[in-house]
Design a protein around this motif. Structure first.
Motif, PDB file in Angstrom:
ATOM      1  N   LYS A  62       0.821  -1.089   0.028  1.00 16.94           N
ATOM      2  CA  LYS A  62      -0.176  -0.138   0.116  1.00 16.94           C
ATOM      3  C   LYS A  62       0.947   1.480   0.112  1.00 16.94           C
ATOM      4  CE  LYS A  62      -4.201  -1.990   1.426  1.00 16.94           C
ATOM      5  NZ  LYS A  62      -5.538  -2.317   2.489  1.00 16.94           N
ATOM      6  N   HIS A  63       1.995   1.254   0.581  1.00 13.23           N
ATOM      7  CA  HIS A  63       2.867   2.358   0.580  1.00 13.23           C
ATOM      8  C   HIS A  63       3.395   2.780  -0.663  1.00 13.23           C
ATOM      9  CE1 HIS A  63       3.495   4.031   4.781  1.00 13.23           C
ATOM     10  NE2 HIS A  63       2.561   2.863   5.045  1.00 13.23           N
ATOM     11  N   GLU A  64       3.553   1.649  -1.662  1.00 15.90           N
ATOM     12  CA  GLU A  64       3.923   1.920  -2.829  1.00 15.90           C
ATOM     13  C   GLU A  64       3.255   2.614  -3.604  1.00 15.90           C
ATOM     14  OE1 GLU A  64       7.016   1.349  -4.000  1.00 15.90           O
ATOM     15  OE2 GLU A  64       7.870   0.398  -2.135  1.00 15.90           O
ATOM     16  N   GLY A  65       1.637   2.888  -3.482  1.00 12.18           N
ATOM     17  CA  GLY A  65       0.667   3.274  -4.231  1.00 12.18           C
ATOM     18  C   GLY A  65       0.669   4.857  -3.781  1.00 12.18           C
ATOM     19  N   ALA A  66      -0.362   5.527  -4.557  1.00 10.07           N
ATOM     20  CA  ALA A  66      -0.681   6.971  -4.316  1.00 10.07           C
ATOM     21  C   ALA A  66      -1.016   7.210  -2.757  1.00 10.07           C
ATOM     22  CB  ALA A  66      -1.562   7.464  -5.396  1.00 10.07           C
ATOM     23  N   SER A  67      -0.930   8.131  -2.301  1.00 10.27           N
ATOM     24  CA  SER A  67      -0.806   8.540  -0.837  1.00 10.27           C
ATOM     25  C   SER A  67      -0.923   7.339   0.318  1.00 10.27           C
ATOM     26  CB  SER A  67      -2.282   9.373  -0.691  1.00 10.27           C
ATOM     27  OG  SER A  67      -3.509   8.374  -0.895  1.00 10.27           O
ATOM     28  N   GLY A  68       0.161   6.669  -0.176  1.00  7.63           N
ATOM     29  CA  GLY A  68       0.469   5.364   0.777  1.00  7.63           C
ATOM     30  C   GLY A  68       1.086   5.709   2.128  1.00  7.63           C
ATOM     31  N   GLU A  69       1.497   6.901   2.335  1.00  5.39           N
ATOM     32  CA  GLU A  69       2.277   7.351   3.580  1.00  5.39           C
ATOM     33  C   GLU A  69       1.177   7.074   4.699  1.00  5.39           C
ATOM     34  OE1 GLU A  69       1.681  10.959   1.192  1.00  5.39           O
ATOM     35  OE2 GLU A  69       2.263   9.135   0.859  1.00  5.39           O
ATOM     36  N   TYR A  70      -0.052   7.305   4.307  1.00  3.04           N
ATOM     37  CA  TYR A  70      -1.061   7.282   5.674  1.00  3.04           C
ATOM     38  C   TYR A  70      -1.491   5.783   5.907  1.00  3.04           C
ATOM     39  CZ  TYR A  70      -2.173  12.151   4.617  1.00  3.04           C
ATOM     40  OH  TYR A  70      -1.933  13.498   4.326  1.00  3.04           O
ATOM     41  N   TRP A  71      -1.176   4.857   5.386  1.00  5.44           N
ATOM     42  CA  TRP A  71      -1.435   3.561   5.744  1.00  5.44           C
ATOM     43  C   TRP A  71      -0.689   2.894   6.830  1.00  5.44           C
ATOM     44  CZ3 TRP A  71      -5.985   1.128   4.118  1.00  5.44           C
ATOM     45  CH2 TRP A  71      -6.640   1.749   3.103  1.00  5.44           C
ATOM     46  N   GLY A  72      -1.214   2.608   8.001  1.00  9.56           N
ATOM     47  CA  GLY A  72      -0.846   1.802   9.245  1.00  9.56           C
ATOM     48  C   GLY A  72      -1.421   0.617   9.535  1.00  9.56           C
ATOM     49  N   VAL A  73      -0.885   0.089  10.814  1.00 12.58           N
ATOM     50  CA  VAL A  73      -1.364  -1.359  11.216  1.00 12.58           C
ATOM     51  C   VAL A  73      -2.917  -0.966  12.059  1.00 12.58           C
ATOM     52  CG1 VAL A  73      -1.289  -2.972  12.748  1.00 12.58           C
ATOM     53  CG2 VAL A  73       0.873  -2.225  11.665  1.00 12.58           C
TER      54      VAL A  73
END
Length: 561
Positions: A484-495
């Motif tokens: 998910k971090h490879e995709g667009a606005s992926g920096e928001y994805w967490g556990v």
């Protein structure tokens, strides 16, 4: 041909009892092993699903907590390399009051990754260089991450939302209630310039019994005891604070008094009583209506104070006495007598109230919102709020208090630097991705250090996931996060520790944010601690100094026969 000089076999450099270990295997790898042991100890306590540790300290006191700062403070670490890590964690606790566990876990993981490189033959200086490059890059990238700021001026809902992630890591499931209590207390004592916020103005009083739902915020300073005398409520009163005991003065030496008749016997005590009455009459004449005593209060003194209608409260803690002096703006007096105008303090309300069946004493200054507020009252207005916590056991109350302390420290950090970055391990994974890309473009041996540093940062989301779901599921979740971090606005994805979907969540939608300043300090201190351990190539330990042994006495030495 070169001359070969024979070496002395038993050349002694140090005194007897010294231990010397040097080289990669004896010093560096052993240090890494000790640090990894400490890091693994607190790793299971990380995140909302962290396990509690039951620690019994050297005084026999019991602690049940998942707070890393408390665990390392109460266990006595003796290994010199592990002590470096403890110092880094204590620096984080002093600076930010939060993310202590992150320092320990990250530093431990950095050293575990360095171990592989050392075994492969890389020199420690190359690894240190790589780690420093990676740390600098990560801190620069941290500034470029999407951030959210705290509302200005701070609101209760805004503060509570920012506190929830920090409190959830200590008291998962109770974060909503605790965050709103801390936010309410912090706003009540917020100075006109929020940057001057003093954490000491938010106090905690623990009252056993009831449940957390019965906790509340009381404006003013709360003491978990009743006033000593009969007067329990006073308004707009002058306050005198005494650190000495309120009693008849005792002589330094023993003396003998010869009484010849009954009249002399009556006059003997009458003189002392008159003297004491005169002192308290002077105090009453100076306008004092409330006395705070830092020591004992004699029965005769209490009798005169009740007669003169003066309220008395005993505060035995010198720290609490100091805080109280700041609240009422008084000078503590070491002698009995009427205070001068400068030494006397002032309090708007002194009252005894009941909280959940327990009677407590509250001292508070009125705020402009109160109906009886008078702007012309003397004395400086020092605001204090007390969070009254309720709980079934002493250990539970202690743990709640630690969560509240963390929350208050997070508020202080956010008022200095209001920027928030995505939480739940999202920021660490994004930084790992960016530093990995940076390391891949470097030349030379230091690139290995940079890439290992990036993979070490992955330990934060991995630990959150493993503590919530176990090792196998944790690995799967980390793999999904990478995708998910490879995709667009992926920096928001967490556990997602509640696993409502696939174990991942968008932190911006759920409002999970961490303090940027706390992350910056944690990364800086963890890297510094790891570099310090890697820079050591010899350990020289002297023989511990031993004093004379205490003579052993027979078990019955004090018996008469």
């Amino acid at each position: 041909m070169a001359l070969k000089v024979p070496k002395a076999n038993n050349m002694q450099l140090f005194k007897e009892g010294y231990k010397v270990s040097s080289g990669i295997e004896d010093a560096v790898l052993r240090n890494i092993q000790a640090v990894a042991e400490l890091s693994d100890l607190v790793r299971t306590s990380f995140g909302p699903n962290g396990r509690n540790k039951l620690v019994v300290n050297h005084l026999g006191r019991l602690f049940v907590t998942s707070d890393a700062a408390t665990i390392i403070r109460e266990i006595e670490v003796v290994h010199p390399a592990a002590k470096l890590l403890v110092m880094a964690a204590q620096a984080q606790e002093a600076e930010m009051g939060d993310s202590t566990n992150m320092v320990l876990i990250l530093a431990g993981e950095l050293l575990k990754k360095a171990e592989h490189l050392l075994i492969m033959g890389l020199h420690p200086s190359e690894i240190v260089k790589g780690y420093e490059l990676a740390s600098t890059k990560a801190l620069a990238e941290l500034e470029n991450l999407p951030t959210r700021s705290l509302d200005t001026p701070p609101t209760q809902s805004g503060l509570a939302a920012a506190l929830k992630p920090a409190i959830a890591s200590k008291q998962y499931g109770y974060e909503d209630m605790l965050a709103s209590l801390v936010a309410e207390a912090a706003l009540a004592v917020m100075p006109p310039n929020p940057k001057n916020f003093n954490v000491d103005n938010v106090r905690v009083v623990k009252i056993m019994g009831g449940s957390l739902a019965g906790s509340q915020v009381v404006l003013g300073m709360v003491f978990g005891r009743q006033p000593e005398g009969m007067v329990t409520k006073v308004k707009k009163a002058k306050v005198a604070v005494f650190t000495c005991g309120l009693d008849i003065a005792q002589t330094e030496t023993k003396g003998t008094v010869l009484l010849k008749n009954a009249e002399e016997m009556l006059n003997f005590t009458a003189g002392e009583e008159k003297h004491l009455e005169k002192i308290f009459q002077e105090i009453a004449d100076s306008g004092v209506k409330v006395i705070i005593a830092g020591s004992t209060i004699g029965e005769l003194a209490l009798h005169y104070l009740n007669r003169l209608n003066i309220a008395v409260l005993k505060v035995l803690s010198k720290f609490e006495l100091r805080r109280l002096c700041r609240v009422v703006n008084a000078t503590p007096l070491a002698r009995m007598g009427a205070p001068t105008a400068e030494e006397a303090g002032y309090v708007d309300v002194f009252e005894c109230i009941e909280i959940g069946g327990d009677r407590v004493t509250v001292l508070r200054q009125l705020t402009p919102d109160d109906p009886d507020f008078d702007p012309n009252t003397p004395g400086e207005k020092t605001r204090t709020a007390t969070i009254v916590l309720r709980g079934a056991t002493a250990n539970r109350l202690d743990d709640l208090e630690r969560a509240v302390d963390d929350g208050v420290n997070v508020i202080k950090a956010l008022l200095k630097d209001a920027r928030l970055v995505p939480g739940a391990g999202a920021t660490e994974l994004e930084l790992a991705r960016r530093v990995e890309t940076y390391g891949a473009g470097l030349k030379g041996l230091s690139q290995h250090g940079v890439r290992r540093w990036a993979s070490a940062l992955e330990v934060i989301p991995r630990t959150i996931a493993e503590n919530a779901f176990g090792g196998a599921e944790g690995n799967e979740i980390v793999s999904r996060l990478w995708a998910k971090h490879e995709g667009a606005s992926g920096e928001y994805w967490g556990v997602d520790v509640e696993a409502e979907t696939d174990g991942t969540l968008n932190t911006s939608e759920h409002g999970i944010y961490d303090s940027l300043a706390a992350k910056t300090w944690a990364i800086k201190l963890a890297t510094e601690a790891a570099v310090s351990v890697l820079s050591v190539d010899s350990i020289i330990m002297s023989k511990p100094a031993g004093g004379p042994k205490i003579p052993q006495q027979a078990g019955n030495w004090d018996e008469d026969d």
